[in-house]
Design an enzyme around this catalytic site. Structure first.
Site, short mmCIF file in Angstrom:
data_model
loop_
_atom_site.label_atom_id
_atom_site.label_comp_id
_atom_site.label_asym_id
_atom_site.label_seq_id
_atom_site.Cartn_x
_atom_site.Cartn_y
_atom_site.Cartn_z
N CYS A 281 3.50 1.18 11.72
CA CYS A 281 4.63 1.80 11.03
C CYS A 281 5.36 2.81 11.91
CB CYS A 281 4.15 2.47 9.75
SG CYS A 281 3.34 1.32 8.62
N GLY B 3 0.81 -1.21 0.00
CA GLY B 3 0.00 0.00 0.00
C GLY B 3 0.84 1.26 0.00
N ASN C 229 -6.40 4.63 9.84
CA ASN C 229 -5.82 3.38 10.32
C ASN C 229 -5.71 3.32 11.84
OD1 ASN C 229 -3.86 5.49 9.50
ND2 ASN C 229 -2.37 4.16 10.50
N HIS D 61 -2.31 -7.68 2.92
CA HIS D 61 -2.13 -8.25 4.27
C HIS D 61 -3.09 -7.68 5.31
CE1 HIS D 61 0.28 -5.18 6.60
NE2 HIS D 61 0.37 -4.67 5.39
N SER E 279 -4.01 -2.99 0.06
CA SER E 279 -2.93 -3.91 0.43
C SER E 279 -3.50 -5.25 0.86
CB SER E 279 -2.11 -3.30 1.57
OG SER E 279 -1.06 -4.16 1.96
N GLN F 194 -7.12 0.40 4.75
CA GLN F 194 -7.91 -0.13 5.86
C GLN F 194 -9.35 -0.46 5.45
OE1 GLN F 194 -6.93 -0.93 8.97
NE2 GLN F 194 -4.82 -0.27 8.65
N THR G 283 9.35 -8.08 -12.16
CA THR G 283 8.67 -9.35 -12.36
C THR G 283 7.48 -9.46 -11.41
OG1 THR G 283 10.74 -10.39 -13.01
CG2 THR G 283 8.96 -11.86 -12.35
#
Length: 400
Positions: free
Chosen positions: A327, A73, A153, A203, A201, A181, A239
Site C-alpha cells: 500500500c 480489510g 504486515n 486475498h 481479507s 496477515q 449488494t
C-alpha cells in the site's frame, strides 16, 4: 529479464486457488440472484452467503451472526475505528494504537484526530513488540478502544494478543485487531483472546481481491459504516458480493484445514532462508522477532544499498519481493515500521520483505539467495558509502 518467476510477495497478495475460482464461477453465471430478494431463484445465493458466514464463524470460534462481509480489510479497519468513535463518544474520545499499524489504521486515526478524537500511538521494542505495561499505563477513563494488529504486515512480528485482550477486558475497553496477515496463518479464537472486533481479507489467503470481513462481538454497539440498504443485518449496505464471499469462504476453509501442515512447511523454509541470508551476506540483519513471527515472513535490511534498486534487480532475475507494505510501494520514504523499531533511515531504505506460500520450494529459496548475494555485492560495488566504509578499515563479515 529472466523467464523464471519466483513469487515471494504473498504478504501483498496471493494467487487464487483453482478450487476457489471453481467455487465462485456458478455465482456469476447460474446462481446470480440478489441474496437480499425474496423469490426462490435467489435462495441459492442466500444459502451460499450463509454457508461462508458459518465457515468464518467456525474458524474464529464465534457465532455466525457476528460475522459481517466487507469490501476489504481496509474497510473493516475504517469501520471498527470510525464507528466505535461515533457510537461511544458519550463514554470518551480516546483510542490507543501502535506506531507500526497498517496505514488503514494509522490514516484513519489521523482523520479521527481532526474530528476530536485523541489517539495514543504506542512505541514498540526493537523486535516490533508492544510493551504491555506501557499499554496499560496509557488507558484513561475516556479510553473507548484499543486497536493493535495481530501480526505486522512488514516484519511479521506477532503481538501478545491474548494479554492485550485481557488488559482491555479488565479496564472495560473494546479491543479491535487487524488480523489481515494472521487470519488462517495462526490459530485465532476470539473468545480465548478477548477480541471484540477483528478485520480480515480474502486475498491474503489465496482468495479473491475485493472482499473482507469484520467480526463484531454481540453487544458491541457500533452502527453502519456503509449506508443505503439493509444488507448484512442493516450494518453494511450494498449488494453482497456473493462470488467473492463464496471464494473467501472456500479459501478460508482450505487454509484452516491445511494450516498446521502448511505453516510448518513455510516456517521451515523461512528459517532456512533467514539462515542463509544472515550467514552468507555481510552487513545484513533480520527485522522483527526471530521466533514470534508469521510462518512465511522474512524481512531483512542490507547496509549500503537502496531497496528500490534491489527490487528492480531481483525483478530482472524473475523474483518478486517487496520493500514493505504494497500500500506504500510508491513512497520514497523509509518504512514507518522499520523506523519505529529503531533503524536509522539509511538502513531502513535497504530493506527487503520476502513472504512465502504453500507453493514455495527449497529450490526457489536457493535460487533467490544465490541471486540476492550477487545483487547485493554488485550494488555495494557501486556504492561510495560502502567503499568509504571498507577503506576506513571498519569491515567485518558478521551481520549488522
Amino acid at each position: 529479464m529472466s523467464n523464471k518467476l519466483i513469487y515471494l510477495d504473498n504478504a501483498a497478495t496471493t494467487r487464487v486457488r483453482e478450487e476457489v475460482v471453481a467455487a465462485m464461477i456458478p455465482y456469476y453465471t447460474q446462481e446470480y440472484g440478489n441474496a437480499s430478494t425474496v423469490y426462490s431463484f435467489a435462495q441459492g445465493a442466500k444459502q451460499a452467503l450463509d454457508h461462508s458466514r458459518d465457515i468464518m464463524a467456525g474458524i474464529l470460534g464465534c457465532k455466525s451472526n457476528e460475522i459481517y462481509f466487507t469490501g476489504c480489510g481496509s474497510e473493516s479497519d475504517n469501520w471498527a475505528l470510525k464507528a466505535t468513535a461515533e457510537a461511544y463518544k458519550a463514554k470518551g474520545n480516546h483510542i490507543i494504537t501502535t506506531k507500526i499499524e497498517h496505514h488503514a489504521i494509522l490514516h484513519t486515526c489521523e482523520w479521527l484526530e481532526k474530528n476530536g478524537v485523541e489517539v495514543t500511538y504506542l512505541d514498540v521494542d526493537e523486535f516490533g513488540l508492544v510493551d504491555l505495561q506501557q499499554l496499560e499505563a496509557a488507558i484513561r477513563p475516556t479510553t473507548i478502544l484499543i486497536s493493535i494488529m495481530f501480526a505486522n504486515n512488514e516484519i511479521g512480528t506477532i503481538e501478545p494478543i491474548k494479554e492485550i485482550g485481557a488488559i482491555a477486558k479488565k479496564h472495560g475497553v473494546l479491543f479491535h485487531t487487524d488480523a489481515v496477515q494472521a487470519f488462517c496463518q495462526v490459530p485465532i479464537n476470539v473468545d480465548e483472546l478477548n477480541i471484540d472486533m477483528l478485520s480480515a481479507s480474502a486475498h491474503k489467503l489465496n482468495g479473491p481481491k475485493g472482499v473482507g470481513l469484520m467480526y463484531i462481538r454481540k453487544g458491541v454497539k457500533i452502527r453502519s459504516f456503509m449506508h443505503g440498504g439493509a444488507q448484512e443485518r442493516k450494518r453494511r449496505a450494498g449488494t453482497e458480493n456473493i462470488p467473492g464471499i463464496v471464494g473467501f469462504g472456500k479459501a478460508a476453509e482450505i487454509a484452516a484445514a491445511t494450516m498446521a501442515e502448511r505453516t510448518a512447511k513455510e516456517q521451515e523454509l523461512r528459517d532456512y532462508l533467514m539462515e542463509r541470508v544472515l550467514s552468507e551476506i555481510p552487513y545484513s540483519r533480520l527485522n522483527g522477532h526471530r521466533t514470534k513471527r508469521l510462518p512465511g515472513n522474512a524481512n531483512f535490511s542490507f547496509q549500503f544499498i537502496e531497496g528500490e534498486s534491489l527490487l528492480i534487480m531481483l525483478d530482472m532475475a524473475g523474483i518478486c519481493g517487496s520493500s514493505g507494505s504494497a500500500c506504500t510501494s510508491g513512497s520514497l520514504d523509509p518504512s514507518h515500521v522499520l523506523l519505529a523499531i529503531g533503524l536509522p533511515h539509511e538502513i531502513a531504505h535497504g530493506s527487503l520483505r520476502l513472504s512465502l506460500s504453500h507453493e514455495t520450494t527449497k529450490e526457489d529459496i536457493d535460487y533467490t539467495v544465490d541471486r540476492l548475494k550477487e545483487i547485493v555485492a554488485k550494488l555495494r560495488d557501486m556504492s561510495p558509502l560502502y567503499e568509504d566504509f571498507i577503506k576506513g578499515g571498519k569491515g567485518r563479515k558478521g551481520g549488522m
